[in-house]
Design a protein around this motif. Structure first.
Motif, PDB file in Angstrom:
ATOM      1  N   GLN A 587       0.854  -1.190   0.000  1.00 37.32           N
ATOM      2  CA  GLN A 587       0.000   0.000   0.000  1.00 37.32           C
ATOM      3  C   GLN A 587       0.889   1.240   0.000  1.00 37.32           C
ATOM      4  OE1 GLN A 587      -2.328   0.477   3.516  1.00 37.32           O
ATOM      5  NE2 GLN A 587      -0.639   0.110   4.925  1.00 37.32           N
ATOM      6  N   PRO A 588       0.358   2.365  -0.458  1.00 36.28           N
ATOM      7  CA  PRO A 588       1.164   3.589  -0.549  1.00 36.28           C
ATOM      8  C   PRO A 588       1.428   4.192   0.826  1.00 36.28           C
ATOM      9  CG  PRO A 588      -1.102   4.040  -1.154  1.00 36.28           C
ATOM     10  CD  PRO A 588      -1.007   2.564  -0.971  1.00 36.28           C
ATOM     11  N   GLU A 589       2.410   5.111   0.864  1.00 37.27           N
ATOM     12  CA  GLU A 589       2.659   5.873   2.066  1.00 37.27           C
ATOM     13  C   GLU A 589       1.541   6.893   2.268  1.00 37.27           C
ATOM     14  OE1 GLU A 589       5.017   5.185   4.154  1.00 37.27           O
ATOM     15  OE2 GLU A 589       5.921   3.632   2.899  1.00 37.27           O
ATOM     16  N   ARG A 590       1.468   7.449   3.493  1.00 42.32           N
ATOM     17  CA  ARG A 590       0.405   8.418   3.782  1.00 42.32           C
ATOM     18  C   ARG A 590       0.456   9.623   2.841  1.00 42.32           C
ATOM     19  NH1 ARG A 590      -3.650   6.043   6.436  1.00 42.32           N
ATOM     20  NH2 ARG A 590      -2.935   4.942   8.318  1.00 42.32           N
ATOM     21  N   LEU A 609      -8.881   7.231  -3.347  1.00 41.64           N
ATOM     22  CA  LEU A 609      -7.710   7.516  -2.541  1.00 41.64           C
ATOM     23  C   LEU A 609      -6.410   7.280  -3.290  1.00 41.64           C
ATOM     24  CD1 LEU A 609      -8.833   5.880   0.826  1.00 41.64           C
ATOM     25  CD2 LEU A 609      -8.968   8.282   0.183  1.00 41.64           C
ATOM     26  N   PHE A 610      -6.323   6.173  -4.059  1.00 48.75           N
ATOM     27  CA  PHE A 610      -5.051   5.851  -4.695  1.00 48.75           C
ATOM     28  C   PHE A 610      -5.303   4.947  -5.888  1.00 48.75           C
ATOM     29  CE2 PHE A 610      -1.298   3.112  -5.196  1.00 48.75           C
ATOM     30  CZ  PHE A 610      -0.305   4.079  -5.345  1.00 48.75           C
ATOM     31  N   ASP A 611      -4.503   5.122  -6.916  1.00 48.62           N
ATOM     32  CA  ASP A 611      -4.558   4.258  -8.092  1.00 48.62           C
ATOM     33  C   ASP A 611      -3.143   4.190  -8.655  1.00 48.62           C
ATOM     34  OD1 ASP A 611      -5.031   2.816 -10.338  1.00 48.62           O
ATOM     35  OD2 ASP A 611      -6.593   4.115 -11.160  1.00 48.62           O
ATOM     36  N   GLY A 612      -2.460   3.079  -8.411  1.00 47.60           N
ATOM     37  CA  GLY A 612      -1.086   2.987  -8.885  1.00 47.60           C
ATOM     38  C   GLY A 612      -0.544   1.576  -8.722  1.00 47.60           C
ATOM     39  N   GLU A 613       0.734   1.438  -9.042  1.00 52.38           N
ATOM     40  CA  GLU A 613       1.408   0.146  -9.015  1.00 52.38           C
ATOM     41  C   GLU A 613       2.377   0.109  -7.850  1.00 52.38           C
ATOM     42  OE1 GLU A 613       3.238  -0.285 -12.780  1.00 52.38           O
ATOM     43  OE2 GLU A 613       1.352  -0.431 -13.900  1.00 52.38           O
ATOM     44  N   TRP A 622       4.653  -7.518  -8.253  1.00 49.85           N
ATOM     45  CA  TRP A 622       4.037  -6.214  -8.513  1.00 49.85           C
ATOM     46  C   TRP A 622       2.515  -6.366  -8.525  1.00 49.85           C
ATOM     47  CZ3 TRP A 622       6.163  -1.424  -8.847  1.00 49.85           C
ATOM     48  CH2 TRP A 622       7.561  -1.372  -8.903  1.00 49.85           C
ATOM     49  N   TYR A 623       1.860  -5.342  -7.959  1.00 51.25           N
ATOM     50  CA  TYR A 623       0.396  -5.314  -7.896  1.00 51.25           C
ATOM     51  C   TYR A 623      -0.100  -3.946  -8.347  1.00 51.25           C
ATOM     52  CZ  TYR A 623       0.702  -9.559  -5.059  1.00 51.25           C
ATOM     53  OH  TYR A 623       0.950 -10.817  -4.609  1.00 51.25           O
ATOM     54  N   HIS A 624      -1.225  -3.975  -9.090  1.00 55.71           N
ATOM     55  CA  HIS A 624      -1.933  -2.734  -9.401  1.00 55.71           C
ATOM     56  C   HIS A 624      -2.975  -2.517  -8.295  1.00 55.71           C
ATOM     57  CE1 HIS A 624      -5.110  -0.401 -11.821  1.00 55.71           C
ATOM     58  NE2 HIS A 624      -4.193   0.446 -11.376  1.00 55.71           N
ATOM     59  N   VAL A 625      -2.772  -1.481  -7.491  1.00 50.24           N
ATOM     60  CA  VAL A 625      -3.579  -1.244  -6.292  1.00 50.24           C
ATOM     61  C   VAL A 625      -4.487  -0.037  -6.526  1.00 50.24           C
ATOM     62  CG1 VAL A 625      -3.554  -0.739  -3.824  1.00 50.24           C
ATOM     63  CG2 VAL A 625      -1.777  -2.209  -4.824  1.00 50.24           C
ATOM     64  N   ARG A 626      -5.759  -0.242  -6.229  1.00 48.36           N
ATOM     65  CA  ARG A 626      -6.743   0.861  -6.262  1.00 48.36           C
ATOM     66  C   ARG A 626      -7.458   0.870  -4.916  1.00 48.36           C
ATOM     67  NH1 ARG A 626     -10.606   1.256 -11.283  1.00 48.36           N
ATOM     68  NH2 ARG A 626     -10.938   3.230 -10.204  1.00 48.36           N
ATOM     69  N   ILE A 642      -8.303  -2.918  -3.857  1.00 48.66           N
ATOM     70  CA  ILE A 642      -8.294  -4.033  -4.812  1.00 48.66           C
ATOM     71  C   ILE A 642      -6.887  -4.110  -5.382  1.00 48.66           C
ATOM     72  CG2 ILE A 642      -9.275  -4.976  -6.915  1.00 48.66           C
ATOM     73  CD1 ILE A 642     -11.764  -3.307  -6.396  1.00 48.66           C
ATOM     74  N   ALA A 643      -6.229  -5.253  -5.175  1.00 50.73           N
ATOM     75  CA  ALA A 643      -4.853  -5.450  -5.639  1.00 50.73           C
ATOM     76  C   ALA A 643      -4.825  -6.563  -6.679  1.00 50.73           C
ATOM     77  CB  ALA A 643      -3.934  -5.792  -4.467  1.00 50.73           C
ATOM     78  N   THR A 644      -4.402  -6.218  -7.895  1.00 54.62           N
ATOM     79  CA  THR A 644      -4.333  -7.178  -8.997  1.00 54.62           C
ATOM     80  C   THR A 644      -2.870  -7.468  -9.307  1.00 54.62           C
ATOM     81  OG1 THR A 644      -6.376  -6.258  -9.895  1.00 54.62           O
ATOM     82  CG2 THR A 644      -5.072  -7.643 -11.348  1.00 54.62           C
TER      83      THR A 644
END
Length: 903
Positions: A587-590, A609-613, A622-626, A642-644
């Motif tokens: 997950q991303p940093e704050r 909130l977030f959409d990235g890899e 590697w996961y594409h996290v939204r 959701i992590a793909t």
């Protein structure tokens, strides 16, 4: 000529009003002149009197001081004859000081300026054995040299007493034996040397030669400076001046009183005459204004007899009703009244006949047959047997009132037709208003609810505590935006669930008068919600069947509330109940979130909130996290992620990138291969020149006829040609060598110079002129220098190829660089070749598509990839002068820094 323009009409009136003013002015000036003359004579008399008194006081002081001089002279003679000892000196000096209050000391100073004897014996100012000061020594020597009585200048002693000293020389024959010094107190002089009656009338002051006041006999400030006199005081005659100023006599009338009375009375008479004139003029003006007001009034004004007939009407009758004012006198008022209003109007006229003031409304007939509403205000004057009436047109107001009543009825119908209950309470919690929908909802009539206070009739007995708490929150202004969910009771005892939404009730003045609640029956929605929960369970089953990892965590505590099967398979089947960071979820940093999820409220939802890899910290996959912020089933704010797994896609992309880099290098090598013959020719020139210069130097050295300066010039030219060849080889080597992309701040002019240096070889071969237009003060761009040089060289060579068949005079290729907005630089390559068709332009950037017979179709595709890698755009346009314009944009260094900071 109008009445106001005729001067003959104003001339008698002007003189009539001017004559009294002239008479009063002459009288006032005469009285002022007479008073001024009398006051001048009185002032002169007072000045003469004070001059005589001051001269008398000066003579008195002079006699006392001369007596002291004689006494001091006698002491000097006795000392000269040695007939006076110390005791006799003290006795005689103390006795004289006691009889003359102005004296403070009598001293014998020897010829060596040292005090021998001093009286009185206990004085501290003149001590035996002390020497004279510098100021006293000057007077001492003057008395010794002149041999006569000498007065010194007045000065202030260390004790703050201003004194005056008289020096009497002592001589025995030609021998000088010192001086007898008499010390006067300046303050005592003005207090003791004048009689008491003088001090009661005048303030006496002694002033020195500089005009400074040394002493006064009185500290009173109430002085009459106009009655003053000053005279020199002799002795001592060294600049001392005696000045006397008269006191103001208590109870004496001010000299300006007669003048004030005369001026005041004159002003009063002027004012009374002016007021009389103003009153007369105002009265005339009021009469004119009354007639003007009567004629110009927008309201209808009229005078009516007690019999109800018009006597006089203003022009407003014609403007409002259409009747000329000249035709109405003698017409009964009832003739213009609507027949339905005649009875009410007769009743008002009877009240007028009894002397009462009336105000009423009726409809009156207009000249065109229509009717207008008028409001009449009528005052009777029974002594004149007349009534004065004012009528105002209220037809528009009547129409507005009718529209207002219609709108009110419409709003009432709207309130009765809505199915949402409305209830208003005042600031104390008392019900002020309920609509019919609310009454139907609770089963109570409007009369049973209006005025009711807590506990309200619709509160269930088992929910009174909860309902009371909600009412307290409402009155305190702390009701939640989502409203209250309450259970209420119908009149028949039936219970139902309702939601109350509260908002402040604001009046027209902007003040809050209470709270308005909209009440919605949510019994059925709650049933639907239960059905939705069942559907949610089915939805969870669907999520468990997904390959993507799905989790839901609390936005504030980070606790995992839900996880599907794929998530548990990756992070453990005990993940629910633990924290997201505790199970190492990627997950991303704050700081990478678009908004801090911990600060979100229900009103802010939903929110992305977030959409990235992201890369898993442990497995390296590697996961594409939204992640989205949404509302959970219990109302709290949660994060749904959701992590793909995209590891395979990332590997494929990396392989593709490496292939693209190899293609770029290959393209550069192909470009240099195509230019090989030309570069060989370009290198052959400096190498041949070097060989020629070296051969010439060898020949001269062998012949023995060489000069050092000639050899030096030839070797310098050979060195220049060698440096030129080295630059060409170094530029080719940098262009074709393999390197990782390195973006840095570069000046676009330097990049263009290097690229044009390569292209000039082909341009000279084809006979095409290259023109470079670089705008001044361009900012540095953030780019890889070699890659951008490859793009420029590729576009320039394409332009040169496109113009090899055009007329020689049109063979001009322009390379232009300029600002493109505040944060970008645009580079354009403009040729005048054969151009590109619309069909070819649509496929221009497609890989392996080319319009050249020997082309590979990769150049423009690679160029576009390079420009997009630099966050720019490569576009192609038609040149209006013929040919094509290829242009691309690059971000400036400052813009790239801002993007980096945001990232």
């Amino acid at each position: 000529m109008t009445e106001t323009d005729d001067p003959s009409q104003f001339e008698p009136s002007r003189w009539y009003w001017t004559a009294p003013y002239i008479a009063m002015v002459v009288f006032a000036l005469s009285m002022l002149a007479l008073v001024g003359l009398l006051q001048t004579r009185e002032l002169e008399t007072q000045r003469n009197a004070v001059a005589r008194d001051v001269q008398w006081a000066e003579q008195t002081m002079r006699l006392h001081m001369q007596g002291t001089e004689e006494f001091l002279g006698q002491l000097a003679r006795d000392l000269s004859a040695e007939a006076l000892d110390s005791d006799a000196f003290q006795l005689r000096a103390n006795q004289h000081i006691a009889n003359n209050g102005e004296l403070v000391n009598i001293v014998w100073v020897g010829d060596d300026s040292v005090v021998r004897w001093s009286a009185p014996f206990d004085t501290t100012d003149w001590l035996s054995g002390e020497s004279l000061s510098v100021l006293q020594s000057g007077v001492f020597h003057r008395a010794r040299d002149e041999g006569r009585i000498t007065y010194g200048e007045a000065y202030m002693t260390p004790r703050g007493v201003t004194v005056l000293e008289v020096y009497v020389p002592i001589r025995r024959g030609r021998e000088f034996r010192g001086v007898i010094v008499g010390v006067y107190s300046i303050e005592r002089i003005v207090r003791h040397l004048v009689p008491g009656w003088f001090a009661e009338k005048y303030r006496l002051a002694l002033q020195n030669v500089r005009g400074e006041t040394l002493a006064v006999n009185s500290m009173l400030k109430d002085l009459d400076e106009s009655v003053a006199f000053e005279i020199p005081l002799d002795p001592p005659g060294n600049g001392l001046v005696l000045r006397a100023t008269a006191f103001r006599t208590t109870g004496e009338l001010p000299q300006s009183l007669p003048t004030i009375l005369i001026v005041g009375l004159s002003i009063t008479v002027f004012w009374s005459l002016w007021m009389l004139r103003t009153h007369v003029q105002r009265r005339v003006q009021v009469e004119k204004e009354r007639d003007r007001l009567f004629n110009l009034s927008l309201d209808m004004l009229c005078v009516v007899g007690l019999d109800g007939t018009f006597k006089r009407c203003n022009p407003a009758f014609e403007r409002i009703l259409g009747y000329p004012p000249a035709e109405l006198p003698g017409t009964p008022m009832l003739d213009i009244v609507h027949r339905e209003e005649v009875a009410a109007t007769l009743e008002q006229l009877r009240l007028l006949a009894s002397g009462q003031t009336v105000k009423y409304e009726n409809r009156c007939l207009c000249a065109d047959g229509s009717y207008k509403w008028l409001v009449w205000s009528i005052n009777p004057v029974r002594t004149e047997k007349l009534v004065y009436a004012v009528a105002h047109d209220i037809t528009g107001r009547k129409a507005a009132e009718e529209a207002l009543r219609a709108e009110s009825a419409f709003r009432k119908a709207m309130e009765d037709s809505v199915i949402t209950g409305l209830r208003a309470i005042d600031l104390t919690g008392r019900i002020m208003y309920v609509n019919s929908a609310f009454c139907r909802m609770v089963g109570f009539e409007e009369g049973e609810l209006i005025g009711a206070k807590a506990p309200f009739p619709y509160w269930p007995s088992e929910e009174i505590e909860t309902c009371s708490r909600n009412l307290e929150l409402t009155l305190a202004g702390r009701a939640p935006a989502s409203g209250f969910e309450m259970r209420i009771r119908r009149k028949n005892g039936e219970r139902l669930d309702a939601r109350f939404y509260l908002s402040p009730l604001i009046d027209l003045a902007g003040h809050q008068t209470g709270w308005m609640a909209s009440v919605t029956d949510i019994t059925e929605p709650k049933r639907v919600r239960a059905a939705l929960e069942a559907a949610h369970e089915r939805f969870e089953a669907v999520l468990d069947g997904l390959d993507a990892a799905v989790f839901v965590s609390d936005a504030r505590t980070d606790e995992i509330l839900f996880a599907n099967r794929a998530f548990k398979a990756i992070h453990g089947f005990d993940a629910v109940g633990r924290t997201v960071r505790g199970v190492a979820v990627p997950q991303p940093e704050r700081g990478d979130y678009r908004v801090d999820p911990r600060s979100l409220t229900v009103g802010d939802l939903p929110r992305e909130l977030f959409d990235g890899e992201l890369q898993h910290p442990l497995s390296g996959r590697w996961y594409h996290v939204r992640e989205h912020a949404t509302r959970w089933v219990d109302g709290r704010v949660v994060r749904m992620g959701i992590a793909t797994d995209i590891t395979d896609r990332k590997q494929t992309a990396e392989i593709s990138r490496q292939q693209e880099e190899r293609l770029e290098r290959t393209a550069r090598l192909i470009t240099m291969g195509e230019m090989a013959s030309t570069l060989a020719h370009e290198l052959n020139q400096p190498l041949a020149a070097i060989a020629n210069y070296c051969a010439g130097c060898v020949t001269r050295m062998q012949s023995g006829s060489s000069k050092p300066e000639d050899l030096l010039a030839a070797m310098q030219k050979a060195s220049f040609q060698a440096e030129r060849a080295g630059k060409i080889i170094r530029r080719i080597r940098e262009f074709v060598r393999k390197s990782e992309p390195r973006r840095s701040a570069v000046h676009i002019s330097d990049v263009l110079d290097d690229a044009i240096g390569f292209a000039e070889i082909d341009s000279r071969r084809l006979g095409i002129r290259l023109e470079v237009e670089v705008a001044p003060d361009l900012p540095a761009v953030f780019a890889d220098r070699i890659m951008i040089e490859q793009v420029v060289l590729n576009l320039v060579r394409n332009g040169l190829e496109a113009m090899k068949d055009v007329l020689p005079e049109e063979r001009t290729l322009v390379v232009r660089a300029r600002d493109f907005g505040p944060h970008s630089v645009e580079v354009a390559v403009i040729d005048r070749g054969h151009g590109i068709s619309d069909e070819d332009r649509a496929k221009l950037f497609t890989p392996f598509y080319t319009t050249k017979a020997e082309g590979m179709g990769m150049g423009l595709n690679i160029c576009r990839s390079i420009i997009e890698f630099h966050d720019g755009r490569l576009i192609v346009d038609v040149n209006p002068e013929g040919g094509t314009i290829f242009s691309f944009t690059l971000p400036t260094e400052a813009a790239s820094e801002r993007v980096a900071r945001r990232a």
